[in-house]
Design a protein around this motif. Structure first.
Motif, PDB file in Angstrom:
ATOM      1  N   THR A 118       1.070  -1.293   0.148  1.00  0.00           N
ATOM      2  CA  THR A 118      -0.053   0.000  -0.006  1.00  0.00           C
ATOM      3  C   THR A 118       0.717   1.295  -0.009  1.00  0.00           C
ATOM      4  O   THR A 118       2.097   0.999   0.616  1.00  0.00           O
ATOM      5  CB  THR A 118      -1.014   0.015   1.279  1.00  0.00           C
ATOM      6  OG1 THR A 118      -0.226  -0.056   2.341  1.00  0.00           O
ATOM      7  CG2 THR A 118      -1.996  -1.083   1.361  1.00  0.00           C
ATOM      8  N   SER A 119       0.353   2.455  -0.686  1.00  0.00           N
ATOM      9  CA  SER A 119       1.007   3.413  -0.752  1.00  0.00           C
ATOM     10  C   SER A 119       0.230   4.691  -0.931  1.00  0.00           C
ATOM     11  O   SER A 119      -0.931   4.594  -1.744  1.00  0.00           O
ATOM     12  CB  SER A 119       2.209   3.497  -1.728  1.00  0.00           C
ATOM     13  OG  SER A 119       3.041   4.812  -1.689  1.00  0.00           O
ATOM     14  N   ALA A 120       0.494   6.085  -0.586  1.00  0.00           N
ATOM     15  CA  ALA A 120      -0.504   7.023  -0.900  1.00  0.00           C
ATOM     16  C   ALA A 120      -0.027   7.776  -2.153  1.00  0.00           C
ATOM     17  O   ALA A 120      -0.565   8.587  -2.665  1.00  0.00           O
ATOM     18  CB  ALA A 120       0.075   8.325   0.232  1.00  0.00           C
ATOM     19  N   ASP A 121       1.221   7.251  -2.914  1.00  0.00           N
ATOM     20  CA  ASP A 121       1.564   7.934  -4.115  1.00  0.00           C
ATOM     21  C   ASP A 121       1.467   6.875  -5.302  1.00  0.00           C
ATOM     22  O   ASP A 121       1.570   5.659  -4.844  1.00  0.00           O
ATOM     23  CB  ASP A 121       2.891   8.634  -4.134  1.00  0.00           C
ATOM     24  CG  ASP A 121       3.963   7.564  -3.780  1.00  0.00           C
ATOM     25  OD1 ASP A 121       3.962   6.584  -2.999  1.00  0.00           O
ATOM     26  OD2 ASP A 121       5.232   7.573  -4.669  1.00  0.00           O
ATOM     27  N   PRO A 122       1.704   7.163  -6.298  1.00  0.00           N
ATOM     28  CA  PRO A 122       1.466   6.189  -7.561  1.00  0.00           C
ATOM     29  C   PRO A 122       2.903   5.454  -7.651  1.00  0.00           C
ATOM     30  O   PRO A 122       2.704   4.293  -8.384  1.00  0.00           O
ATOM     31  CB  PRO A 122       1.222   6.986  -8.861  1.00  0.00           C
ATOM     32  CG  PRO A 122       1.624   8.237  -8.482  1.00  0.00           C
ATOM     33  CD  PRO A 122       1.588   8.601  -7.299  1.00  0.00           C
ATOM     34  N   TYR A 123       3.865   5.742  -7.068  1.00  0.00           N
ATOM     35  CA  TYR A 123       5.187   5.201  -7.346  1.00  0.00           C
ATOM     36  C   TYR A 123       5.577   4.161  -6.059  1.00  0.00           C
ATOM     37  O   TYR A 123       6.466   3.445  -6.329  1.00  0.00           O
ATOM     38  CB  TYR A 123       6.298   6.031  -7.605  1.00  0.00           C
ATOM     39  CG  TYR A 123       5.858   7.017  -8.432  1.00  0.00           C
ATOM     40  CD1 TYR A 123       5.814   6.850  -9.895  1.00  0.00           C
ATOM     41  CD2 TYR A 123       5.433   8.463  -8.112  1.00  0.00           C
ATOM     42  CE1 TYR A 123       5.545   7.848 -10.705  1.00  0.00           C
ATOM     43  CE2 TYR A 123       5.312   9.299  -8.945  1.00  0.00           C
ATOM     44  CZ  TYR A 123       5.195   9.320 -10.369  1.00  0.00           C
ATOM     45  OH  TYR A 123       4.962   9.941 -11.285  1.00  0.00           O
ATOM     46  N   GLY A 124       4.883   4.019  -5.077  1.00  0.00           N
ATOM     47  CA  GLY A 124       5.304   3.262  -4.022  1.00  0.00           C
ATOM     48  C   GLY A 124       6.655   3.879  -3.307  1.00  0.00           C
ATOM     49  O   GLY A 124       7.414   3.103  -2.514  1.00  0.00           O
ATOM     50  N   ALA A 125       6.941   4.954  -3.574  1.00  0.00           N
ATOM     51  CA  ALA A 125       8.189   5.727  -3.173  1.00  0.00           C
ATOM     52  C   ALA A 125       8.054   6.671  -1.774  1.00  0.00           C
ATOM     53  O   ALA A 125       9.060   7.072  -1.309  1.00  0.00           O
ATOM     54  CB  ALA A 125       8.773   6.614  -3.925  1.00  0.00           C
ATOM     55  N   TYR A 126       6.980   7.053  -1.489  1.00  0.00           N
ATOM     56  CA  TYR A 126       6.507   7.932  -0.421  1.00  0.00           C
ATOM     57  C   TYR A 126       6.698   7.207   0.864  1.00  0.00           C
ATOM     58  O   TYR A 126       6.013   6.471   1.273  1.00  0.00           O
ATOM     59  CB  TYR A 126       5.153   8.686  -0.559  1.00  0.00           C
ATOM     60  CG  TYR A 126       4.866   9.359   0.812  1.00  0.00           C
ATOM     61  CD1 TYR A 126       5.577  10.446   1.194  1.00  0.00           C
ATOM     62  CD2 TYR A 126       3.603   9.396   1.228  1.00  0.00           C
ATOM     63  CE1 TYR A 126       5.160  11.073   2.538  1.00  0.00           C
ATOM     64  CE2 TYR A 126       3.157   9.882   2.366  1.00  0.00           C
ATOM     65  CZ  TYR A 126       3.830  10.876   2.910  1.00  0.00           C
ATOM     66  OH  TYR A 126       3.570  11.531   3.956  1.00  0.00           O
ATOM     67  N   GLU A 127       7.920   7.074   1.719  1.00  0.00           N
ATOM     68  CA  GLU A 127       8.099   6.485   2.832  1.00  0.00           C
ATOM     69  C   GLU A 127       7.201   6.379   3.880  1.00  0.00           C
ATOM     70  O   GLU A 127       7.113   5.455   4.552  1.00  0.00           O
ATOM     71  CB  GLU A 127       9.623   6.667   3.049  1.00  0.00           C
ATOM     72  CG  GLU A 127      10.655   6.115   1.956  1.00  0.00           C
ATOM     73  CD  GLU A 127      12.169   6.024   2.601  1.00  0.00           C
ATOM     74  OE1 GLU A 127      12.391   6.100   3.901  1.00  0.00           O
ATOM     75  OE2 GLU A 127      13.016   6.378   1.935  1.00  0.00           O
ATOM     76  N   TRP A 128       6.634   7.516   4.069  1.00  0.00           N
ATOM     77  CA  TRP A 128       5.847   7.465   5.313  1.00  0.00           C
ATOM     78  C   TRP A 128       4.533   6.366   5.207  1.00  0.00           C
ATOM     79  O   TRP A 128       4.198   6.052   6.327  1.00  0.00           O
ATOM     80  CB  TRP A 128       5.316   8.901   5.640  1.00  0.00           C
ATOM     81  CG  TRP A 128       4.173   9.157   6.647  1.00  0.00           C
ATOM     82  CD1 TRP A 128       2.779   9.336   6.517  1.00  0.00           C
ATOM     83  CD2 TRP A 128       4.384   9.111   8.245  1.00  0.00           C
ATOM     84  NE1 TRP A 128       2.367   9.369   7.676  1.00  0.00           N
ATOM     85  CE2 TRP A 128       3.125   9.398   8.499  1.00  0.00           C
ATOM     86  CE3 TRP A 128       5.385   9.151   8.956  1.00  0.00           C
ATOM     87  CZ2 TRP A 128       2.900   9.110  10.155  1.00  0.00           C
ATOM     88  CZ3 TRP A 128       5.575   8.939  10.299  1.00  0.00           C
ATOM     89  CH2 TRP A 128       4.188   9.087  10.861  1.00  0.00           C
ATOM     90  N   ALA A 129       4.145   6.312   4.013  1.00  0.00           N
ATOM     91  CA  ALA A 129       2.702   5.790   3.761  1.00  0.00           C
ATOM     92  C   ALA A 129       3.097   4.219   3.026  1.00  0.00           C
ATOM     93  O   ALA A 129       2.113   3.611   2.955  1.00  0.00           O
ATOM     94  CB  ALA A 129       1.951   6.443   3.001  1.00  0.00           C
ATOM     95  N   VAL A 130       4.312   4.095   2.603  1.00  0.00           N
ATOM     96  CA  VAL A 130       4.504   2.962   1.767  1.00  0.00           C
ATOM     97  C   VAL A 130       4.499   1.676   2.769  1.00  0.00           C
ATOM     98  O   VAL A 130       5.287   1.784   3.909  1.00  0.00           O
ATOM     99  CB  VAL A 130       5.600   2.835   1.000  1.00  0.00           C
ATOM    100  CG1 VAL A 130       7.067   2.906   1.601  1.00  0.00           C
ATOM    101  CG2 VAL A 130       5.629   1.796  -0.004  1.00  0.00           C
ATOM    102  N   ARG A 131       3.888   0.436   2.304  1.00  0.00           N
ATOM    103  CA  ARG A 131       3.804  -0.637   3.602  1.00  0.00           C
ATOM    104  C   ARG A 131       3.826  -1.804   2.812  1.00  0.00           C
ATOM    105  O   ARG A 131       3.390  -1.997   1.722  1.00  0.00           O
ATOM    106  CB  ARG A 131       2.866  -0.610   4.501  1.00  0.00           C
ATOM    107  CG  ARG A 131       2.220   0.605   5.377  1.00  0.00           C
ATOM    108  CD  ARG A 131       3.553   0.561   6.384  1.00  0.00           C
ATOM    109  NE  ARG A 131       3.102   1.529   7.268  1.00  0.00           N
ATOM    110  CZ  ARG A 131       3.389   2.917   7.472  1.00  0.00           C
ATOM    111  NH1 ARG A 131       4.029   3.375   6.337  1.00  0.00           N
ATOM    112  NH2 ARG A 131       2.888   3.709   8.328  1.00  0.00           N
TER     113      ARG A 131
END
Length: 816
Positions: free
Chosen positions: A97-110
């Motif tokens: 899961t991620s908040a951005d389309p690239y899975g690169a936003y570390e706070w939200a990527v899981r």
């Protein structure tokens, strides 16, 4: 060719010598690995027997464990800038899961695997430990900061039991081993430029030296990426730049010396964490204000309407629109309007990672490899908070907002070494890992003014007016492992091994409660100091593989694993040091580290057109640790890390890949899994009266019971296209299962066309990628701010992230 892939073959030394001296060109960009009779990359048999479809490897014939891989082609077909973590989401039992389309936003990527979340998995890059890759990572860094995406050769997931040799203190639920690709034999220059939605631009360049005199080759490359957040206003630009260098030198005809260095600099602006009420009332694209005047108004309104802080007469005392719609009347704070929006928040990270590795065939049966590594990190999490005002030197409030930071510093180094000995029937492999680290962590506050934020969200601030606390955590890790694979007969193989791991960590309190203001009643005893040891002397792993016939086999294995304690201060994760000195002293004699016992069994089928695997898994997760309030927080009672029981997981998963007709390939992966808490636990809340939290039998948070992934791809000549989809079932975000997010369905599309030998160019390539093809609106990551026992109205904790909308990216690349 061996020289092209950095393969070291103990029994093929003469062949290797001939290929080095000939220096023939080879275009293959495979993952670095040791293969042949002395292979020791994952299981002794995995490196040579993992079948290699060009994209997803759904099965690993001959392995006694569940092993699946993603290759370089699958990574390159994804949107440039996509994290390797996101690409792993194609595998069964893997939740991304991620908040951005690239899975690169570390706070939200899981990433979660079979009920275990990200900080309960192990990660390595070319054998170098990456820690647990969590946002406030105390002992490593995220793969997105360790390796440029185009340099990924292979990512291998060992689900459930993991790999014994993985250098990790967190791999309760499996291990992910990332391998960088190798320099090319032929000199090349590649440049790629991407443009996409939300003002995204990305520039990548790589130079390969080819084989140089002296049997050396290297590549050096870099990337610079800019994009806006897909929601929000004000400072919304995300940026990073990164560089990699990898050099290989062939030593005679038996050894390969490898040097690698990575530099990464990231500036991320946070997406606001949501709850369901805010999304329903404020809209799907609601985010932080990004406007200083509006942020000041919201902070002042909170203080005026019951927050209790200083009220500035020059500022409005009503919440701004549309946040005011959360109130039935002024003074109504039930829907948490004070947290609905801030000015901004962000994360800064700068990393330098390097290693020196040597692989050598000592004899025709014995192979040795060793890696020495070092890592330095400087970072900060930034938040413009309305809960602490800015004070001048006299202690007078001058702004209702301050910038709060969580500041990180890592300095670590270590080595990983192993020996592998192979005969006709036996492969014995053993090794050691040692790491020494110093981890700094501090919570500080910096000044703002009524005129401006003063501090930039893109820069690390200086001259804090208040330091709440600061810690230094020195630690050492010792790990040994030994494993043997024995072929009883050609169709039957057994494996047995164990590892022994010990982690020693000390929390040393530095400055606390210092600055122009001080909290009353705070002393050194308010915080915890001291040492803890975790680990286990004997963690066994056993497996068996039975080859039924040429195309079919069965496997089974079991493993015991343990997780080290996490460093942290008050309010920072589940750390033993996040309490008072009295609380820490009380838990040192009773606290036990989290552990797991994993069992799995499965069947595999492999032929020229079809690959398939199905597995059953069972996991007993013991000594689950949770920070629990020990009394009324208003009275100053501290939280204490507490053993709240266990978790039981049962499930089945499977994946199939079928080559259909003339370039068509269909891939499907399916998972049914159920993870439940075994026990209730007790907490003491605001009333001071102990209360039972009824979690026994409840589904574990962020653990969907159903996952389905598929992909249809077509490849013919110079053209490739694929469309994939991903369904994830309902997920709970409270421990008592009284609130959840619904299942979601995502589809993605990509195509590329390349033309070789065009004038002065070796290759020209065009690529198009579309994320979230149908423009679905859904809740993506849950638990960004942790989880709580109960939140039936979804206002007690803003801990949800909504998913990114349709995102289109086009890329043009040239290779000389």
């Amino acid at each position: 060719m061996l020289a092209a892939t950095g393969v070291l073959c103990a029994s093929g030394s003469a062949v290797l010598a001939q290929e080095i001296s000939a220096a023939q060109p080879a275009e293959q960009q495979g993952a670095s690995q040791v293969s042949g009779p002395a292979a020791t990359q994952t299981d002794p048999q995995d490196a040579t027997k993992v079948t290699a479809r060009e994209d997803v490897t759904v099965t690993a014939p001959g392995s006694t464990r569940d092993v699946q891989s993603i290759g370089a082609k699958e990574m390159l077909q994804s949107t440039p800038g996509t994290s390797p973590i996101a690409v792993l989401g194609r595998l069964p039992s893997v939740e991304i899961t991620s908040a951005d389309p690239y899975g690169a936003y570390e706070w939200a990527v899981r990433i979660s695997v079979r009920g275990f979340n990200q900080n309960q998995l192990g990660f390595t890059l070319d054998d170098v430990p990456l820690g647990d890759m969590s946002y406030g990572n105390l002992n490593g860094l995220h793969i997105s900061r360790a390796l440029i995406d185009e340099n990924l050769g292979q990512a291998t997931l060992s689900q459930g039991t993991g790999a014994l040799e993985t250098a990790s203190t967190s791999n309760l639920g499996g291990a992910i081993q990332f391998m960088s690709n190798d320099p090319l034999d032929k000199r090349k220059l590649e440049v790629a430029q991407s443009f996409g939605s939300f003002s995204a631009t990305r520039t990548f360049g790589r130079f390969d030296s080819g084989v140089l005199p002296g049997h050396t080759r290297f590549y050096i490359d870099g990337v610079y990426q800019l994009s806006d957040k897909w929601r929000g206003a004000g400072p919304i630009n995300q940026s990073y730049y990164q560089g990699n260098l990898k050099l290989e030198h062939f030593v005679g005809n038996k050894g390969v010396l490898t040097f690698f260095v990575d530099y990464s600099h990231r500036q991320e602006v946070d997406y606001q964490d949501d709850n369901k009420v805010w999304v329903n009332k404020l809209g799907y694209k609601w985010d932080n204000f990004g406007n200083w005047g509006v942020a000041l108004q919201a902070a002042n309104a909170y203080n005026a309407q019951g927050g209790g802080g200083f009220v500035f007469a020059s500022l409005p005392t009503t919440f701004p629109t549309p946040v005011s719609s959360l109130q039935s009347a002024p003074g109504d704070l039930s829907n948490d309007p004070e947290d609905a929006g801030y000015y901004a928040a962000g994360g800064l990270r700068r990393d330098i990672l390097s290693y020196l590795s040597y692989k050598m065939a000592l004899t025709s049966h014995l192979t040795w490899k060793s890696t020495v590594y070092g890592h330095e990190n400087s970072g900060a999490g930034l938040w413009f908070t309305p809960y602490e005002a800015t004070y001048d030197a006299t202690g007078t409030p001058v702004s209702p907002i301050s910038e709060r930071t969580s500041e990180y510093g890592i300095a670590r180094g270590g080595f990983v070494t192993s020996l592998s000995y192979e005969t006709a029937r036996n492969t014995v492999e053993g090794g050691a890992w040692f790491e020494k680290e110093s981890f700094d962590l501090a919570r500080k506050f910096y000044a703002t003014s009524l005129a401006s934020p003063v501090q930039s969200i893109y820069d690390r601030p200086s001259n804090a007016f208040y330091t709440q606390w600061s810690y230094n955590f020195p630690s050492t890790v010792y790990q040994l492992h030994l494993q043997d694979q024995y072929r009883i007969r050609p169709t039957l193989t057994v494996s047995a091994g164990f590892k022994s791991v010990e982690t020693n960590m000390t929390g040393n309190l530095g400055a606390f409660n210092t600055g122009v203001i001080q909290a009353s009643g705070v002393t050194a005893a308010t915080y915890a100091q001291g040492s803890l040891e975790s680990g286990k002397a004997f963690l066994p792993q056993f497996g068996v593989n039975w080859k039924i016939n040429k195309n079919n086999e069965m496997f089974a294995d079991v493993a015991d694993n343990v997780r080290a304690y996490q460093a942290g201060g008050p309010g920072f994760g589940n750390s033993p040091w996040g309490t008072s000195q009295a609380g820490f002293n009380a838990l040192t004699s009773t606290l036990k580290p989290e552990s797991s016992w994993s069992e799995e069994a499965g069947v595999r089928h492999t032929d020229n057109r079809f690959q398939g695997q199905a597995s059953y898994f069972h996991v007993n997760f013991s000594n689950r640790l949770l920070a629990i309030q020990q009394g009324p927080a208003i009275a100053g009672a501290a939280s204490l890390l507490t053993n709240v029981g266990g978790v039981t997981t049962n499930g089945v998963d499977g994946a199939v890949s079928a080559k259909l007709h003339e370039g068509w390939t269909l891939y499907n992966a399916l998972t049914f899994s159920r993870s439940t808490y075994n026990d209730d636990y007790t907490t003491t809340g605001a009333t001071g009266v102990p209360a039972t939290v009824a979690t026994g039998g409840k589904i574990v948070v962020d653990s969907p019971e159903f996952l389905y992934k598929n992909e249809l791809s077509y490849a013919k000549g110079q053209f490739d296209a694929h469309i994939d989809s991903d369904y994830m079932g309902k997920r709970y975000f409270t421990y008592t299962d009284d609130n959840s997010v619904s299942g979601r369905f995502l589809a993605n599309f990509g195509l590329d066309y390349h033309k070789d030998e065009v004038g002065a160019f070796d290759q020209l390539k065009l690529q198009l990628n579309v994320y979230n093809l149908a423009g679905a609106q859904y809740y993506s990551t849950v638990g960004t701010n942790g989880f709580i026992a109960s939140d039936p109205t979804s206002v007690s904790l803003n801990t949800l992230q909504v998913g990114a909308p349709r995102t289109i990216t086009g890329t043009f690349s040239v290779r000389f």
